[in-house]
Design a protein around this motif. Structure first.
Motif, short mmCIF file in Angstrom:
data_model
loop_
_atom_site.label_atom_id
_atom_site.label_comp_id
_atom_site.label_asym_id
_atom_site.label_seq_id
_atom_site.Cartn_x
_atom_site.Cartn_y
_atom_site.Cartn_z
N MET A 39 -74.99 -18.56 -0.26
CA MET A 39 -74.27 -19.38 0.60
C MET A 39 -75.49 -19.57 1.63
N THR A 40 -75.28 -21.10 2.27
CA THR A 40 -75.79 -21.40 3.42
C THR A 40 -75.12 -21.04 4.61
N ALA A 41 -75.75 -21.10 5.86
CA ALA A 41 -74.86 -20.67 6.89
C ALA A 41 -73.82 -21.77 7.43
N THR A 42 -73.94 -22.87 6.67
CA THR A 42 -72.78 -23.80 6.81
C THR A 42 -71.99 -24.00 5.75
N GLY A 43 -71.84 -22.85 4.87
CA GLY A 43 -71.26 -22.76 3.82
C GLY A 43 -71.45 -23.63 2.60
N GLU A 44 -72.54 -24.14 2.37
CA GLU A 44 -72.77 -24.67 0.95
C GLU A 44 -73.43 -23.85 0.06
N ALA A 45 -73.04 -24.02 -1.40
CA ALA A 45 -73.53 -23.07 -2.31
C ALA A 45 -75.13 -23.44 -2.40
N LEU A 46 -75.94 -22.79 -1.97
CA LEU A 46 -77.45 -23.20 -2.12
C LEU A 46 -77.91 -22.80 -3.69
N ARG A 47 -77.16 -21.59 -4.06
CA ARG A 47 -77.44 -20.85 -5.54
C ARG A 47 -76.01 -20.50 -5.67
N CYS A 85 -70.26 -7.61 -0.06
CA CYS A 85 -70.53 -8.50 1.16
C CYS A 85 -71.57 -9.36 0.93
N LEU A 86 -71.24 -10.52 0.76
CA LEU A 86 -72.30 -11.60 0.45
C LEU A 86 -72.81 -12.35 1.75
N LEU A 87 -73.97 -12.71 1.74
CA LEU A 87 -74.38 -13.58 2.95
C LEU A 87 -73.42 -14.78 3.24
N HIS A 88 -73.09 -15.00 4.53
CA HIS A 88 -72.53 -16.07 4.94
C HIS A 88 -70.90 -16.09 4.16
N ALA A 89 -70.36 -15.09 3.67
CA ALA A 89 -69.06 -15.19 3.19
C ALA A 89 -68.15 -15.15 4.04
N CYS A 90 -68.43 -14.96 5.37
CA CYS A 90 -67.64 -15.31 6.61
C CYS A 90 -67.19 -16.65 6.72
N VAL A 91 -68.30 -17.52 6.36
CA VAL A 91 -68.12 -18.99 6.61
C VAL A 91 -67.40 -19.77 5.25
N ASN A 92 -67.67 -19.18 3.84
CA ASN A 92 -67.50 -19.66 2.71
C ASN A 92 -67.26 -18.22 2.04
N PRO A 93 -65.90 -18.01 1.54
CA PRO A 93 -65.71 -16.89 0.82
C PRO A 93 -65.63 -16.94 -0.71
N ALA A 94 -65.85 -18.24 -1.09
CA ALA A 94 -65.76 -18.52 -2.52
C ALA A 94 -66.47 -17.77 -3.37
N HIS A 95 -67.51 -17.08 -3.23
CA HIS A 95 -68.33 -16.49 -4.14
C HIS A 95 -67.59 -14.81 -4.32
N GLU A 96 -67.34 -14.33 -3.04
CA GLU A 96 -66.78 -13.11 -3.11
C GLU A 96 -65.35 -13.10 -3.62
N GLN A 97 -64.75 -14.14 -3.59
CA GLN A 97 -63.40 -14.46 -4.42
C GLN A 97 -63.45 -14.37 -5.61
N ALA A 98 -64.81 -15.09 -6.20
CA ALA A 98 -64.75 -15.40 -7.55
C ALA A 98 -65.19 -14.01 -8.14
#
Length: 697
Positions: free
Chosen positions: A130-138, A163-176
């Motif tokens: 995730m990027t620091a602005t919450g977009e899924a770069l990968r 604990c994924l990078l920038h999950a505090c901005v966008n938790p989608a990957h952690e939730q998946a």
């Protein structure tokens, strides 16, 4: 609450487990205290609850049990948690090892840093970003989930932190990942950083999430075992757990995020002190809570303790900031200022007298407990100085052995070249000086003068040492609530429910989209309401606060500003900017012209109303006849005979003169210097310390 019902509060300390039962109809409280059972703390809880129920002559049903425990803290300090696995974004597997790259002592060539709670071999990297602005770069691909499954098949872990990078901005990957694993491994405890600590600062967020995973299996098992033990007494009432922020939550939430319990017991002591001060019209105070293992202090201004969101656990060097594991969790801003009654005195590296941090605990305990302990402790010194009564400890339920205390102190004195009495007073005075010194720095950091504060002392040892510590600080008024020795439990019963949530996104405050903020705040609000509901409460009437940690662009540290929360609208960013500028100016004396204010972490909190509670001891508690006993008076440097009165026989309005001793079953109030002692209307003891004569302290 029905008039014949009752509530129970239980606090597990390092040495004693305390309990209070409050009868709804009368407000009477019954007290109990037992030695903590370190092997299984729930045993001591069951014993205390049994003692309370045996003393409760009335009928009725228990409506709630409020509980605080050192279980989480001790597990992290003693490294007795679960085997943890950690999933991180590819390329960030060494974050815990790297840490902050700071030395807490620049000149220590043998510097010891805290070991991470999870070894590097139990850390797996996930192909996502995730990027620091919450977009899924990968994006998180199916093959990445398959790789996680394969790793778990071989890892043999007991609890998993994600604990994924920038999950505090966008938790989608952690939730998946959580959804994937919950379907395939429902028995594997999961700790997501986006749930445990949804905040920026990767190292601190990862440390907090791992710590939560480390204690989660143990905490869940303990809560289940405790509920079974309470059910054995016929108690099916809701079990509510104190959290570090000074409120309580449901047992289910505590089992899911047990890291929130790190400072639960001390938080109860602060709540008790604040409740006592409010009841007598005091607003600015220093709370002083000294138990068997540690002593802690907190400054409360305008009747409210400050909440901090960054602190440390399990420090390698007890009082060295930066030597512990960083934790991102709302907590009352406490400072550990010294040792407890069981802390061991020793000859330090310089050949001088030192006290703590090692403690004799409940097993074997101080030498005077006669349970196998041989080292001199603070309690042994207090006994030798006459401040404790060997035959009346815990109201006579426990007999102390003065000869064991003297032998231990004499042995230490021989090593120091001091007489036994000099050693005993030295232990007592060193502890008091250490606590006063640490408290003085803590107060100064708040921009306050200790002489403007009152002190409220709680804990088993707090009333023994409180007056002397206050005198060293220049504090002239010291308060002791009823049953001060079980003060944390009274604080539990006076505490509100409190739930905190956070969301981080670094951007200039002027660029914040209030509609996006409103949507996120609405989700956090719903989450808070759900947690309150799990504790059997509603959000109706709760006090909501919107906070923002912000800074000027280019700065590293943040300043917390807050506003009452009534929803988000177009005016919210400007109002928060004004609040930040006012707070910044109050702290630093001015603002930065044309500085860009950067929003870092938004915080939403709800706290249920907490009215001042008035407690009174049930009839039959206390009643010992007045007597006299020799105690050591520091002003005279000698022993003198003073009155020993039963605190529970005193009536509101009575005025006494110190020196004297007021005994109660759970603690002893020692006034070893001149002063005015008054029993206030609600039973609180107020000691006004007389100015020293001839410069004595």
């Amino acid at each position: 609450m029905a008039e014949d019902s009752y509530r129970i509060a239980v606090d597990i300390g390092g040495t004693f487990t305390d309990g209070v039962l409050e009868v709804a109809a009368s407000g009477d409280v019954l007290l109990a205290k037992r030695l903590t059972t370190p092997g299984d703390p729930s045993i001591a809880v069951e014993q205390v609850v049994g003692d309370l129920l045996a003393r409760h002559a009335g009928g009725g049903a228990c409506t709630e049990v409020v509980h605080g425990t050192t279980l989480v803290t001790n597990a992290i300090i003693e490294r007795k948690g679960a085997r943890v696995g950690l999933l991180v974004t590819a390329g960030t597997g060494d974050v815990l090892e790297i840490g902050r790259e700071l030395r807490y002592d620049l000149y220590d060539l043998d510097l010891e840093l805290p070991e991470p709670l999870v070894p590097r071999d139990d850390i797996a990297e996930v192909a996502e970003r995730m990027t620091a602005t919450g977009e899924a770069l990968r994006p998180l691909a199916p093959d990445a989930l398959a790789a996680i499954d394969a790793w778990l098949d071989e890892a043999g872990i007991e609890s998993l932190a994600v604990c994924l990078l920038h999950a505090c901005v966008n938790p989608a990957h952690e939730q998946a990942i959580a959804a994937h694993l919950e379907a395939r491994r429902p028995d594997l405890p999961l700790s997501l950083s986006s749930r445990v600590a949804a905040e920026v600062r990767e190292y601190e967020r990862m440390s907090t999430t791992v710590a939560n995973a480390y204690v989660r299996p143990m905490a869940a098992a303990y809560v289940a075992r405790l509920k079974d033990r309470l059910a054995g007494h016929g108690i099916e009432a809701p079990l509510r757990i104190m959290v570090s922020s000074g409120g309580f939550t449901s047992d289910a939430s505590a089992a899911e995020v047990p890291i929130a319990l790190l400072e639960s017991g001390p938080a109860g002591g602060v709540r008790s002190a604040v409740n006592t001060a409010r009841a007598v019209g005091l607003a600015d105070l220093l709370t002083f809570d000294m138990g068997g293992t540690t002593a802690k202090a907190c400054v409360a201004v305008d009747g409210e303790p400050e909440i901090t969101y960054h602190f440390e656990a399990a420090r390698v060097r007890r009082f060295a900031k930066g030597s512990g594991l960083p934790i991102l969790n709302p907590s009352i801003d406490l400072i550990e200022i010294g040792a407890g009654g069981g802390s061991i005195a020793r000859v330090n590296a310089l050949g001088l007298l030192g006290v703590g941090p090692e403690s004799a605990g409940a097993e074997p305990g101080p030498a005077c407990y006669d349970q196998g302990g041989t080292a001199a402790t603070v309690t042994d010194a207090d006994l030798m100085l006459g401040y404790l009564d060997a035959g009346d400890f815990l109201g006579g339920r426990m007999t102390l052995a003065p000869e064991k205390a003297r032998a231990a102190i004499r042995e230490l004195g021989d090593a120091l070249g001091l007489a036994a009495l000099e050693t005993a007073w030295g232990i007592h005075d060193v502890v008091n000086e250490n606590m006063a010194g640490a408290a003085r720095v803590h107060i100064a950091e708040k921009g306050l003068d200790p002489r403007r504060l009152a002190m409220v002392a709680t804990g088993g040892a707090g009333p023994v040492h409180g007056v002397e510590v206050a005198a060293k600080l220049g504090i002239t008024r010291v308060l002791f609530t009823i049953a001060a020795g079980v003060g944390s439990c009274l604080g539990f019963l006076a505490s509100p429910a409190r739930v905190d949530r956070s969301w981080s996104s670094l951007r200039p405050l002027d660029a914040v989209d209030w509609r996006e903020l409103a949507e996120i705040a609405g989700g956090l609000e719903a989450d808070i309401a759900a947690e309150l509901a799990s504790a059997g409460l509603t959000a109706d009437g709760a006090e909501w606060t919107l906070g923002l940690e912000a800074r000027y662009l280019g700065q590293g540290s943040t300043v917390l500003a807050s506003l009452p929360y009534k929803g988000i609208d177009a005016e919210t960013p400007a109002a928060m900017r004004a609040a930040f500028l006012a707070r910044y100016e109050a702290l630093f004396g001015g603002t930065i012209p044309d500085g860009v204010v950067q929003a870092v972490t938004w915080r939403l909190a709800a706290e249920t109303p907490a009215a001042v509670r008035h407690f009174r001891l049930a009839a039959g508690d206390g009643g010992a006849a007045p007597r006299r006993r020799e105690i050591y008076l520091p002003g005279r440097r000698d022993f003198a005979e003073v009155a020993v009165l039963d605190r529970n026989t005193l009536r509101p309005g009575e005025v006494l003169e110190g020196p004297l001793v007021l005994r109660e079953d759970e603690s002893t109030i020692v006034v070893a210097r001149p002063g005015r002692i008054e029993v206030l209307e609600n039973g609180t003891i107020a000691v006004d310390i007389a100015p020293p004569e001839g410069g004595d302290t």
